[in-house]
Design a protein around this motif. Sequence first.
Motif, PDB file in Angstrom:
ATOM      1  N   MET A   1       0.821  -1.216   0.000  1.00  0.00           N
ATOM      2  CA  MET A   1       0.000   0.000   0.000  1.00  0.00           C
ATOM      3  C   MET A   1       0.852   1.263   0.000  1.00  0.00           C
ATOM      4  SD  MET A   1      -2.902   1.142   2.774  1.00  0.00           S
ATOM      5  CE  MET A   1      -3.908  -0.317   2.547  1.00  0.00           C
ATOM      6  N   ASP A   2       1.995   1.227   0.660  1.00  0.00           N
ATOM      7  CA  ASP A   2       2.854   2.404   0.754  1.00  0.00           C
ATOM      8  C   ASP A   2       3.391   2.832  -0.611  1.00  0.00           C
ATOM      9  OD1 ASP A   2       2.452   2.319   3.475  1.00  0.00           O
ATOM     10  OD2 ASP A   2       4.298   1.207   3.880  1.00  0.00           O
ATOM     11  N   GLN A   3       3.392   1.925  -1.582  1.00  0.00           N
ATOM     12  CA  GLN A   3       3.911   2.238  -2.913  1.00  0.00           C
ATOM     13  C   GLN A   3       2.870   2.881  -3.818  1.00  0.00           C
ATOM     14  OE1 GLN A   3       6.045  -1.246  -4.631  1.00  0.00           O
ATOM     15  NE2 GLN A   3       5.588  -2.247  -2.676  1.00  0.00           N
ATOM     16  N   LEU A   4       1.635   2.994  -3.362  1.00  0.00           N
ATOM     17  CA  LEU A   4       0.540   3.356  -4.254  1.00  0.00           C
ATOM     18  C   LEU A   4       0.408   4.855  -4.512  1.00  0.00           C
ATOM     19  CD1 LEU A   4      -2.240   0.927  -2.945  1.00  0.00           C
ATOM     20  CD2 LEU A   4      -0.580   0.559  -4.790  1.00  0.00           C
ATOM     21  N   ARG A   5       0.625   5.655  -3.490  1.00  0.00           N
ATOM     22  CA  ARG A   5       0.330   7.086  -3.622  1.00  0.00           C
ATOM     23  C   ARG A   5       1.086   7.747  -4.779  1.00  0.00           C
ATOM     24  NH1 ARG A   5      -2.623   9.742  -0.166  1.00  0.00           N
ATOM     25  NH2 ARG A   5      -2.331   8.081   1.387  1.00  0.00           N
ATOM     26  N   PRO A   6       2.379   7.451  -4.994  1.00  0.00           N
ATOM     27  CA  PRO A   6       3.078   8.099  -6.112  1.00  0.00           C
ATOM     28  C   PRO A   6       2.537   7.708  -7.490  1.00  0.00           C
ATOM     29  CG  PRO A   6       4.647   7.245  -4.512  1.00  0.00           C
ATOM     30  CD  PRO A   6       3.315   6.679  -4.152  1.00  0.00           C
ATOM     31  N   LEU A   7       1.759   6.636  -7.567  1.00  0.00           N
ATOM     32  CA  LEU A   7       1.245   6.194  -8.864  1.00  0.00           C
ATOM     33  C   LEU A   7       0.133   7.085  -9.397  1.00  0.00           C
ATOM     34  CD1 LEU A   7       1.032   2.333  -8.179  1.00  0.00           C
ATOM     35  CD2 LEU A   7       2.914   3.627  -9.217  1.00  0.00           C
ATOM     36  N   GLY A   8      -0.513   7.863  -8.519  1.00  0.00           N
ATOM     37  CA  GLY A   8      -1.589   8.741  -8.946  1.00  0.00           C
ATOM     38  C   GLY A   8      -2.951   8.081  -8.820  1.00  0.00           C
ATOM     39  N   ARG A   9      -3.920   8.594  -9.600  1.00  0.00           N
ATOM     40  CA  ARG A   9      -5.303   8.141  -9.503  1.00  0.00           C
ATOM     41  C   ARG A   9      -5.822   7.489 -10.777  1.00  0.00           C
ATOM     42  NH1 ARG A   9      -8.386  10.507  -5.330  1.00  0.00           N
ATOM     43  NH2 ARG A   9      -7.234  12.044  -4.064  1.00  0.00           N
ATOM     44  N   SER A  10      -5.244   7.813 -11.916  1.00  0.00           N
ATOM     45  CA  SER A  10      -5.730   7.286 -13.186  1.00  0.00           C
ATOM     46  C   SER A  10      -5.647   5.764 -13.218  1.00  0.00           C
ATOM     47  CB  SER A  10      -4.908   7.862 -14.344  1.00  0.00           C
ATOM     48  OG  SER A  10      -5.129   7.137 -15.536  1.00  0.00           O
ATOM     49  N   ILE A  11      -6.751   5.118 -13.590  1.00  0.00           N
ATOM     50  CA  ILE A  11      -6.780   3.660 -13.614  1.00  0.00           C
ATOM     51  C   ILE A  11      -5.729   3.112 -14.574  1.00  0.00           C
ATOM     52  CG2 ILE A  11      -8.196   1.627 -14.141  1.00  0.00           C
ATOM     53  CD1 ILE A  11     -10.619   3.242 -13.213  1.00  0.00           C
ATOM     54  N   ASP A  12      -5.584   3.729 -15.733  1.00  0.00           N
ATOM     55  CA  ASP A  12      -4.581   3.266 -16.697  1.00  0.00           C
ATOM     56  C   ASP A  12      -3.172   3.347 -16.119  1.00  0.00           C
ATOM     57  OD1 ASP A  12      -6.524   2.729 -18.576  1.00  0.00           O
ATOM     58  OD2 ASP A  12      -6.280   4.622 -19.654  1.00  0.00           O
TER      59      ASP A  12
END
Length: 323
Positions: A1-12
């Motif tokens: 979960m800690d790796q998720l925030r930098p990925l953004g919000r766009s599903i693609d």
Amino acid sequence: MDQLRPLGRSIDDVLLPTFGAYAQNLIAKEKEIRSTRQETHPYGFAPRHKLDVYYPDANKKPDAAFRAKPVLIFFYGGGFVTGNKVNQDYAHSLVYANLGHYFAAHHGFTVVIPDYRLVSHGAKYPSGGEDLKLAIDWVVQTLTKQAGYESIDLFVLGNSAGGIHTATYLLDPAFKESRAAITAQERSGPGVLLRAIFMLGVPFHWGSEDNAVLRTYLGEEDGKIWAHSSLGVLESEKKKNNGAPPPSLPGTKVSVLVSELDPELMQESGKQFQKEWETANITYDVLDGHNHISPQLGLGTGIEKEEAWGAQVAEVCKASATK
């Protein structure tokens, strides 16, 4: 979960990196996940109509909160074009066996995960609602014949496109008789009662989005993308009732769940759906730290913060169960 925030919000943008982030966590629990008994059954008229059933340990005493057998149907997402009850290309084919295992092994549910028709199988609105109805019919007509399943408290978890199909079943008048057959304020005998619905990461409308997939499933005519969205169907039913929302589902809790890192449209449309369906027993909650893909991948990992939302779902089911 800690790796998720930098990925953004766009599903693609988050799709493949999120799958990659969770793969080893799931593989590490492969033996446990595969220890849950699983069967596959046909449930409808199309080749696509197959469902997997995950059973709790028969030697484990069921949770005292459940007087009737708790059964959870999970309708996965995939944007109308992708998705399978078992993802053969990822993490040793453990998805969605991980979800079935989690709710069966840790909370005593019998979990039903159907494949349903996609656009490539000719799916057009309201086929998603039809397929959910067929899966419910299988529970009513087949699962209840198994020893110990004469009385079932039914729960449905619809994710993304699967949540859209769930809302179709809940709201479209085509399914009025089916809904009436499984809803009641109180149990009066054996059979199946729908006790709670969860809609996870669901776009209840698409804003100004207009693309080939939406037109193929929802309708080519102008206005059909809105009219066949969950909020569009709700609006239509309100007009038929002179501005009043459709009646709530007696005895049934409705829960809208969005992830903190879901696209903003899903969060906004979820709040709007809760507001517009004011006659329903409906709540809106945010899953901290998750994005659109991660909740279903976090189950079965044995990581408390990843599985917290699943425990939350189980608690709502217990509170909604036959008393």
